[in-house]
Scaffold this motif. Sequence first.
Motif, PDB file in Angstrom:
ATOM      1  N   ALA A   1       0.859   4.160  -2.894  1.00 56.80           N
ATOM      2  CA  ALA A   1       0.450   5.533  -2.559  1.00 56.80           C
ATOM      3  C   ALA A   1       1.581   6.527  -2.850  1.00 56.80           C
ATOM      4  O   ALA A   1       1.339   7.623  -3.376  1.00 56.80           O
ATOM      5  CB  ALA A   1       0.039   5.610  -1.091  1.00 56.80           C
ATOM      6  N   SER A   2       2.833   6.143  -2.538  1.00 57.34           N
ATOM      7  CA  SER A   2       3.985   7.025  -2.804  1.00 57.34           C
ATOM      8  C   SER A   2       4.148   7.279  -4.293  1.00 57.34           C
ATOM      9  O   SER A   2       4.405   8.416  -4.731  1.00 57.34           O
ATOM     10  CB  SER A   2       5.268   6.407  -2.245  1.00 57.34           C
ATOM     11  OG  SER A   2       5.181   6.241  -0.857  1.00 57.34           O
TER      12      SER A   2
ATOM     13  N   SER B   1       0.551   7.537   8.022  1.00 62.44           N
ATOM     14  CA  SER B   1       1.323   8.198   6.954  1.00 62.44           C
ATOM     15  C   SER B   1       0.845   7.718   5.581  1.00 62.44           C
ATOM     16  O   SER B   1       0.805   8.496   4.616  1.00 62.44           O
ATOM     17  CB  SER B   1       2.814   7.943   7.121  1.00 62.44           C
ATOM     18  OG  SER B   1       3.066   6.552   7.219  1.00 62.44           O
ATOM     19  N   CYS B   2       0.436   6.447   5.490  1.00 63.28           N
ATOM     20  CA  CYS B   2      -0.098   5.918   4.233  1.00 63.28           C
ATOM     21  C   CYS B   2      -1.444   6.578   3.918  1.00 63.28           C
ATOM     22  O   CYS B   2      -1.719   6.946   2.770  1.00 63.28           O
ATOM     23  CB  CYS B   2      -0.254   4.403   4.337  1.00 63.28           C
ATOM     24  SG  CYS B   2      -0.732   3.607   2.795  1.00 63.28           S
ATOM     25  N   ARG B   3      -2.271   6.751   4.948  1.00 64.37           N
ATOM     26  CA  ARG B   3      -3.548   7.448   4.768  1.00 64.37           C
ATOM     27  C   ARG B   3      -3.321   8.864   4.240  1.00 64.37           C
ATOM     28  O   ARG B   3      -4.038   9.345   3.373  1.00 64.37           O
ATOM     29  CB  ARG B   3      -4.294   7.539   6.108  1.00 64.37           C
ATOM     30  CG  ARG B   3      -4.873   6.231   6.606  1.00 64.37           C
ATOM     31  CD  ARG B   3      -5.485   6.434   7.990  1.00 64.37           C
ATOM     32  NE  ARG B   3      -5.981   5.199   8.532  1.00 64.37           N
ATOM     33  CZ  ARG B   3      -7.177   4.687   8.262  1.00 64.37           C
ATOM     34  NH1 ARG B   3      -7.988   5.331   7.464  1.00 64.37           N
ATOM     35  NH2 ARG B   3      -7.571   3.546   8.786  1.00 64.37           N
TER      36      ARG B   3
ATOM     37  N   LEU C   1      -1.965  -0.029   6.497  1.00 67.38           N
ATOM     38  CA  LEU C   1      -2.609   1.252   6.203  1.00 67.38           C
ATOM     39  C   LEU C   1      -2.338   2.184   7.384  1.00 67.38           C
ATOM     40  O   LEU C   1      -3.211   2.494   8.187  1.00 67.38           O
ATOM     41  CB  LEU C   1      -4.109   1.067   5.981  1.00 67.38           C
ATOM     42  CG  LEU C   1      -4.856   2.307   5.461  1.00 67.38           C
ATOM     43  CD1 LEU C   1      -4.390   2.670   4.059  1.00 67.38           C
ATOM     44  CD2 LEU C   1      -6.356   2.072   5.459  1.00 67.38           C
ATOM     45  N   THR C   2      -1.099   2.607   7.498  1.00 68.25           N
ATOM     46  CA  THR C   2      -0.677   3.471   8.599  1.00 68.25           C
ATOM     47  C   THR C   2      -1.198   4.890   8.379  1.00 68.25           C
ATOM     48  O   THR C   2      -1.711   5.225   7.307  1.00 68.25           O
ATOM     49  CB  THR C   2       0.854   3.513   8.665  1.00 68.25           C
ATOM     50  OG1 THR C   2       1.339   3.997   7.400  1.00 68.25           O
ATOM     51  CG2 THR C   2       1.438   2.142   8.940  1.00 68.25           C
TER      52      THR C   2
ATOM     53  N   LEU D   1       0.811  -1.226   0.000  1.00 74.14           N
ATOM     54  CA  LEU D   1       0.000   0.000   0.000  1.00 74.14           C
ATOM     55  C   LEU D   1       0.843   1.275   0.000  1.00 74.14           C
ATOM     56  O   LEU D   1       0.578   2.204  -0.761  1.00 74.14           O
ATOM     57  CB  LEU D   1      -0.944   0.015   1.212  1.00 74.14           C
ATOM     58  CG  LEU D   1      -2.013  -1.076   1.276  1.00 74.14           C
ATOM     59  CD1 LEU D   1      -2.917  -0.869   2.483  1.00 74.14           C
ATOM     60  CD2 LEU D   1      -2.840  -1.109   0.006  1.00 74.14           C
ATOM     61  N   TYR D   2       1.841   1.323   0.873  1.00 76.22           N
ATOM     62  CA  TYR D   2       2.624   2.558   0.990  1.00 76.22           C
ATOM     63  C   TYR D   2       3.368   2.861  -0.303  1.00 76.22           C
ATOM     64  O   TYR D   2       3.431   4.022  -0.740  1.00 76.22           O
ATOM     65  CB  TYR D   2       3.609   2.453   2.156  1.00 76.22           C
ATOM     66  CG  TYR D   2       4.229   3.776   2.536  1.00 76.22           C
ATOM     67  CD1 TYR D   2       3.599   4.628   3.434  1.00 76.22           C
ATOM     68  CD2 TYR D   2       5.432   4.193   1.970  1.00 76.22           C
ATOM     69  CE1 TYR D   2       4.156   5.852   3.774  1.00 76.22           C
ATOM     70  CE2 TYR D   2       5.996   5.413   2.293  1.00 76.22           C
ATOM     71  CZ  TYR D   2       5.347   6.237   3.201  1.00 76.22           C
ATOM     72  OH  TYR D   2       5.894   7.461   3.520  1.00 76.22           O
TER      73      TYR D   2
ATOM     74  N   LEU E   1      -0.852   9.970   2.419  1.00 73.19           N
ATOM     75  CA  LEU E   1      -0.479   9.920   1.000  1.00 73.19           C
ATOM     76  C   LEU E   1      -1.718   9.735   0.120  1.00 73.19           C
ATOM     77  O   LEU E   1      -1.875  10.401  -0.906  1.00 73.19           O
ATOM     78  CB  LEU E   1       0.508   8.779   0.754  1.00 73.19           C
ATOM     79  CG  LEU E   1       1.892   8.906   1.408  1.00 73.19           C
ATOM     80  CD1 LEU E   1       2.733   7.674   1.092  1.00 73.19           C
ATOM     81  CD2 LEU E   1       2.616  10.163   0.946  1.00 73.19           C
TER      82      LEU E   1
END
Length: 860
Positions: free
Chosen positions: A505-506, A577-579, A574-575, A501-502, A581
Amino acid sequence: VTAEQLRARGNALFQAGDHGAALAVYTEALSLSDAAAERAVLHRNRAACYLKLEDYAKAEADATKAIEADGRDVKALFRRSQALQQLGRLDQAVTDLQRCVSLEPRNKAFQEALRALGSSMHEKVGRGAMSCTDSKVEQMFQILLDLDEKDADKKQKAAQNLIVLAREEAGAEKIFQSDGVRLLMQLLDTAKADLMLAALRTLVGLCSGHRSRTTAILSELGAPRLAAVLGVEHEQVSLAACNLLHVMFDSLKEGLQKDFRGKEDALVLGLKKILEVGSTVCGSLGSLPVTENTRMSTSVLLSKLYEDLKSGVSWGWFEGHELPGKLRAIQTVSCLLQGPSDAGNRVLELEGIMDSVLSLCASVTEAHQLVAVEALIHAADKAKRASFITANGVNLLKEIYKHSERDSIRIRALVGLCKLGSAGGTDFSMKQFAEGSTMKLAKQCRKWLCNEAIDAGTRRWAVEGLAYLTFDADVKEEFVEDKAAMQAMFQLAKSEDRSVLYAVASTLVNCTNSYDHEEPDPQMLELAKYAKQHIPEQHPKDKPEFVKRRVRKLLTAGVVSALACMVKSENPALTNSCRELISRVFLALVEEAEDRGGVVAQGGGKALIPLSLEGTEVGQTKAAQALAKITITSNPEMAFPGERIYEVVRPLVSLLHLQRTGLENFEGLMALTNLAGISERLRQKILKERAVPMIEGYMFEEHELIRLAATECMCNMAMSKEVQEMFLAEGSDRLKLMVLYSGEEDEKLRRAASGTLAMLTSLHPPICKRIPQVTVHWLEILQALLLSPSAELQHRGAVVVMNMMAAAREVAEQLIASEMLEILSVLAKDKEKPRVAQAAQESLAHAVAYGLIKPNPGHA
């Protein structure tokens, strides 16, 4: 017999009280009539019959047909409002009555009906709030626990409503007080995945930010039941349980820190157990059954325990010169570097750890080499801290990439090179590799990403590489042209492996340029040049026109559905920081008004709500701003159907806080204006969120657009009784400000302020008596409105004067004693502006009734 004769006969029967017979005659007349005007009258008359016969649905239908023929038919509008009121559709009834009042301002029956309906709506909202919540909770549990209920859609809706209700503090408390925890335990014990998910997600709402409820729920839930749910084979249920555990931990954290004082040994033992999971090497003999998701969960948990990691844990646990000990230590380093990276860097610096990484990179055993290369990659991610990696990493990874025969190893080495090669970020002048090398790396990443013969866990690393390489605008441009690569990435984002996920998203943040970037101060640039300091350069393909084109291509490729699926994930990957992004990407996707409908249609509106309610402050704000943009240009009731529209209010109100930017304030006000104009229930929700003082504060804002937006918002909020009362509060300047704004030069501001005054004086007559007391300029301001070249301003001013004349004789005396009498007399004869003329005539009629002027026979 003609239709006209039948209509006359129907009228006679109606007057005699024989409504059924009258209805039959009107219906017969309709069958004989072709004239549109005559048919409209007959439909209107039938609506009156249906009202008397208490068939309100048919009354509404006939009145609507009459209105479709003539939108100014006040009798039809009034009858439809009566039918709608009986059908419980009070908001629509109010709209029809407001239209009646605007068409016939002196009709006291309309005015009284509007006031009565407003009062009843206010009482209903107040009375219904508690009973509605009580009955909803009971009804939802009944549906979910009914074993005979076969309607899957009905059960799914009940589950969703329960989850939504639990997110609100009042709803969560109501569920808790209504024996909800015991009932939720029953849902968990059914062993049915959908019911277990509903229970777990509702428990998350009950526990969030509430320590005492969490303690009680934990006691009821019990460790054995929680452990059993965590261990179920259904992955979504297991992840939801894991998410609940994280939420419980956060809610209890403050208390736990106090409780652990003096129990450091127990804490260290717990940390060792967690690190044992994080250090497990997949597939090794006797190892724990872990997945990529397990390791990500462990990293997130370690991040939460970081303070305890810094103090008191002995790193002697990592010592061990045998191969299993080395593997465990290196795997732990990877786990820590993905979570509390400072702790990971400290371990990396321990004697022998880096040597172990290097020696295992050359291992002939694939599993061992994978562990080492992954550790090297995660260390490269922290390149600024790990000087050894910066100095030696590129050559080491190049050797592995060139000479390894295994794709699984090569792709990981490639990611390490990507990370080191992107150290310059978006600065075009800070290229790490030779010209063209970055493009070659990106091309290889896309090739591996699209190769379905490679397992998903390995392909995930290709996305990791792109997450770094897409800092380069040339790479972004090539990526959005590669439809196969985009689709492959979106499919991975929707897969069970949430550790990707991260990286996804990045990559999307880079492609949409939705990261933070400030325009440099020209003076500072000159100083930097003079001092011969490095000046960041923007890539030519990162200009707005390129970004806009990339966004369109991502939308066409289906990025919204992928993001919506990512948000649904309950995996710890889904941390926050991921949210953040994902929120940034959504805000970029709705930048253009014409794209917003498509974003909503693909589930973007629904996905933005949870993003705006939890996560980092920046992430919540970005999501709230995206919601505001959608609410401004879309029909909110279509974009956020059902109960969802009420969840949008809190994020929008958050945009009004003083620390937000002027643009965020403006868009929040505009969106709230749209919501406030929809229904009393939404206005009550805005009031409950304490938005009115903030809206009022922005009415004093220097920026004219923000001031105008706040005034327009207050105009719609003034339909609520509580807001009307605020304008009469002792010591308040609200009414004074509204009167003064009605005399400003800015026509839009005058229109908003005078509209608010017209609304207030119509719905709350005591305000009429207060207007002359708030400022000595009140008369000249009202006269200026009536003399305005704008028909709209004239009409609003005429309605205010008419309401003031009707409210009290002493106010009427003050108005008539001025030049207002002459102005009204002229306007009353203006045939080109019938609405203004009608209001003026009504004002003069009140003056005649008070005996202030004599009637003029020529203009009765």
